[in-house]
Scaffold this active site. Sequence first.
Site, mmCIF file in Angstrom:
data_model
loop_
_atom_site.group_PDB
_atom_site.id
_atom_site.type_symbol
_atom_site.label_atom_id
_atom_site.label_comp_id
_atom_site.label_asym_id
_atom_site.label_seq_id
_atom_site.Cartn_x
_atom_site.Cartn_y
_atom_site.Cartn_z
ATOM 1 N N TYR A 88 62.806 45.970 6.631
ATOM 2 C CA TYR A 88 61.414 46.422 6.591
ATOM 3 C C TYR A 88 60.955 46.309 5.141
ATOM 4 O O TYR A 88 61.651 46.797 4.249
ATOM 5 C CB TYR A 88 61.313 47.894 6.994
ATOM 6 N N TYR A 96 65.030 57.436 14.067
ATOM 7 C CA TYR A 96 65.032 55.980 14.296
ATOM 8 C C TYR A 96 66.001 55.592 15.410
ATOM 9 O O TYR A 96 65.696 54.728 16.231
ATOM 10 C CB TYR A 96 65.394 55.252 12.989
ATOM 11 N N PRO A 138 54.418 49.683 16.534
ATOM 12 C CA PRO A 138 55.792 49.217 16.709
ATOM 13 C C PRO A 138 56.720 49.492 15.516
ATOM 14 O O PRO A 138 57.912 49.228 15.602
ATOM 15 C CB PRO A 138 55.641 47.705 16.922
ATOM 16 N N HIS A 198 73.736 47.562 15.588
ATOM 17 C CA HIS A 198 73.451 47.707 14.154
ATOM 18 C C HIS A 198 73.746 49.136 13.700
ATOM 19 O O HIS A 198 73.386 50.084 14.376
ATOM 20 C CB HIS A 198 71.978 47.404 13.872
ATOM 21 N N LYS A 218 59.805 52.370 18.873
ATOM 22 C CA LYS A 218 59.954 53.463 19.846
ATOM 23 C C LYS A 218 59.364 53.158 21.226
ATOM 24 O O LYS A 218 59.687 53.845 22.196
ATOM 25 C CB LYS A 218 59.263 54.737 19.320
HETATM 26 C C1 LIG Z 1 52.204 42.613 22.191
HETATM 27 C C2 LIG Z 1 53.183 43.775 22.210
HETATM 28 C C3 LIG Z 1 54.237 43.817 21.303
HETATM 29 C C4 LIG Z 1 55.126 44.879 21.295
HETATM 30 N N1 LIG Z 1 56.129 44.914 20.382
HETATM 31 C C5 LIG Z 1 56.952 45.974 20.361
HETATM 32 C C6 LIG Z 1 57.984 46.074 19.418
HETATM 33 O O1 LIG Z 1 58.170 45.183 18.579
HETATM 34 N N2 LIG Z 1 58.786 47.178 19.434
HETATM 35 C C7 LIG Z 1 58.598 48.185 20.351
HETATM 36 O O2 LIG Z 1 59.351 49.161 20.353
HETATM 37 N N3 LIG Z 1 57.646 48.117 21.265
HETATM 38 C C8 LIG Z 1 56.831 47.043 21.280
HETATM 39 N N4 LIG Z 1 55.868 46.983 22.206
HETATM 40 C C9 LIG Z 1 55.802 48.064 23.161
HETATM 41 C C10 LIG Z 1 56.739 47.837 24.332
HETATM 42 O O3 LIG Z 1 56.790 46.477 24.646
HETATM 43 C C11 LIG Z 1 56.210 48.687 25.457
HETATM 44 O O4 LIG Z 1 56.361 50.037 25.048
HETATM 45 C C12 LIG Z 1 56.884 48.458 26.801
HETATM 46 O O5 LIG Z 1 56.583 47.185 27.297
HETATM 47 C C13 LIG Z 1 56.410 49.526 27.786
HETATM 48 O O6 LIG Z 1 56.805 49.170 29.082
HETATM 49 P P1 LIG Z 1 55.888 49.562 30.322
HETATM 50 O O7 LIG Z 1 56.614 49.043 31.505
HETATM 51 O O8 LIG Z 1 55.553 50.989 30.262
HETATM 52 O O9 LIG Z 1 54.521 48.768 30.109
HETATM 53 P P2 LIG Z 1 54.257 47.215 30.143
HETATM 54 O O10 LIG Z 1 55.402 46.466 29.619
HETATM 55 O O11 LIG Z 1 52.922 47.011 29.517
HETATM 56 O O12 LIG Z 1 54.165 46.878 31.699
HETATM 57 C C14 LIG Z 1 53.047 47.250 32.469
HETATM 58 C C15 LIG Z 1 52.936 46.284 33.632
HETATM 59 O O13 LIG Z 1 51.870 46.686 34.476
HETATM 60 C C16 LIG Z 1 51.119 45.545 34.859
HETATM 61 N N5 LIG Z 1 49.753 45.988 35.194
HETATM 62 C C17 LIG Z 1 48.775 46.386 34.343
HETATM 63 N N6 LIG Z 1 47.673 46.730 35.029
HETATM 64 C C18 LIG Z 1 47.961 46.570 36.332
HETATM 65 C C19 LIG Z 1 47.229 46.783 37.508
HETATM 66 N N7 LIG Z 1 45.959 47.227 37.489
HETATM 67 N N8 LIG Z 1 47.821 46.503 38.694
HETATM 68 C C20 LIG Z 1 49.110 46.061 38.742
HETATM 69 N N9 LIG Z 1 49.853 45.839 37.637
HETATM 70 C C21 LIG Z 1 49.286 46.101 36.445
HETATM 71 C C22 LIG Z 1 51.189 44.640 33.637
HETATM 72 O O14 LIG Z 1 50.922 43.295 33.951
HETATM 73 C C23 LIG Z 1 52.623 44.869 33.196
HETATM 74 O O15 LIG Z 1 53.512 43.967 33.799
HETATM 75 C C24 LIG Z 1 54.959 45.927 22.216
HETATM 76 C C25 LIG Z 1 53.920 45.896 23.135
HETATM 77 C C26 LIG Z 1 53.017 44.837 23.137
HETATM 78 C C27 LIG Z 1 51.881 44.822 24.120
#
Ligand SMILES: Cc1cc2nc3c(=O)[nH]c(=O)nc-3n(C[C@H](O)[C@H](O)[C@H](O)COP(=O)(O)OP(=O)(O)OC[C@H]3O[C@@H](n4cnc5c(N)ncnc54)[C@H](O)[C@@H]3O)c2cc1C
Length: 391
Positions: free
Chosen positions: A202, A386, A294, A75, A298
């Site tokens: 948006y 952005y 969100p 985009h 970011k």
């Molecule tokens: C509902 C939701 C909607 C979102 N929508 C957007 C969006 O539209 N746009 C955007 O930019 N960002 C969005 N985000 C944010 C984005 O998805 C996250 O920033 C991204 O997933 C971060 O990745 P991560 O691997 O750091 O964390 P996560 O994806 O949260 O992964 C963490 C992992 O650790 C595991 N875990 C947790 N605790 C333990 C433990 N004690 N032992 C072992 N494993 C564990 C979890 O099960 C998970 O698989 C959203 C987040 C959520 C929750």
Amino acid sequence: MSASRTQVGIIGSGPSGLLLSQLLQLAGIDSVVLERRSRDYVLGRVRAGVLEQGTVAILRRAGVAERLDREGLVHHGVEIAAGEERRRVDFSAHAASVTVYGQTELTKDLMHARDALGGTLLFEVDEVALEGVESERPALRYRRAGVEHRLECEFIAGCDGFHGASRKAIPPNVLKIHERVYPFGWLGVLAEVPPVSPELVYASHERGFALCSMRSLVRSRCYVQCALDDDVAAWSDDRFWDELRARLPEAAAARLQTGRSLEKSIAPLRSFVAEPLRYGRLFLAGDAAHIVPPTGAKGLNLAVRDVQQLADALIAHYSEGQDDLLDAYSATALRRIWRAERFSAWLTSVLHKFPGRTSFDRGIQLAELDELASSAAAQAAFVESYTGTPL
Ligand SMILES: Cc1cc2nc3c(=O)[nH]c(=O)nc-3n(C[C@H](O)[C@H](O)[C@H](O)COP(=O)(O)OP(=O)(O)OC[C@H]3O[C@@H](n4cnc5c(N)ncnc54)[C@H](O)[C@@H]3O)c2cc1C
């Protein structure tokens, strides 16, 4: 109890943990990923979908961008509406772009790449506990299928998201938390219908915020701002589409195609920064370290940048015996994270309806959007934040 060893013990198999293990393995560094949920659960999660150019470059480096390059939608602009007024912010004047590619697809690609390289991913692991993170030989204790395990590590990467165990291993007198909780959430619907517009829309409306996003040319991801205590069950598909239509400019509303929701959920909005991101041999990355609302798309991008920085620091440690990047990780990452926090909080404040909003508050919001529409400097600053492209 069974005992094993690895160089980097990684907690969490979200994008952060999977990408870190992939980048480390490509550099010849051994890791084990411990994940609380099942593989199917992790693969089924619907979350983010907008990738910065820098994020795409890191995913290419990790060898997981083949499908993203083929199927991702590039985009060159975004539309911001306020009531009936529609403004397009053009990225192409700044040679910037973003790529729309669902986090669900990215997770599949990462998991596939880890399996192809024989990476160790352990799912359905319970009671992960960190030991001795201040020592040279930290360890992760966990339980899997009823058996206790101890994994000795040289470093531990806390990639376990906002509710994980790793951040809690930093003593309260060391850990500082900076937080803003917003008084509303986003109700999101995923549906097999073409997007309302080729680019994201948006909408800042008297009834509240709305966003028309997409996952592909035939799959839409749309959101409406909702109350924090709203119940998903109270939102039929028809009610959702009616509310979305009411918040869009007429021309966009007329194009809105509706369909059965494949997924529907409410996400609370939060700004959150933990500090420091390093304690002894424990390093935090991704949502374990920070949360952004969100609005600015970011969250996933920040996570990928953290992981790149941490991977490079660990690679410098193992290949050159250099620890300056590890020592600088927390301060350098936090500077970048705070800039994304600022942008996400600003965009959230401009586009949402806050409880008790006065006509003065609304006037300020509209003036901000007007400036964005008419000022080249404001547009350049927006595009830089952005898209994550330095101008
Ligand atoms: C509902 C939701 C909607 C979102 N929508 C957007 C969006 O539209 N746009 C955007 O930019 N960002 C969005 N985000 C944010 C984005 O998805 C996250 O920033 C991204 O997933 C971060 O990745 P991560 O691997 O750091 O964390 P996560 O994806 O949260 O992964 C963490 C992992 O650790 C595991 N875990 C947790 N605790 C333990 C433990 N004690 N032992 C072992 N494993 C564990 C979890 O099960 C998970 O698989 C959203 C987040 C959520 C929750």
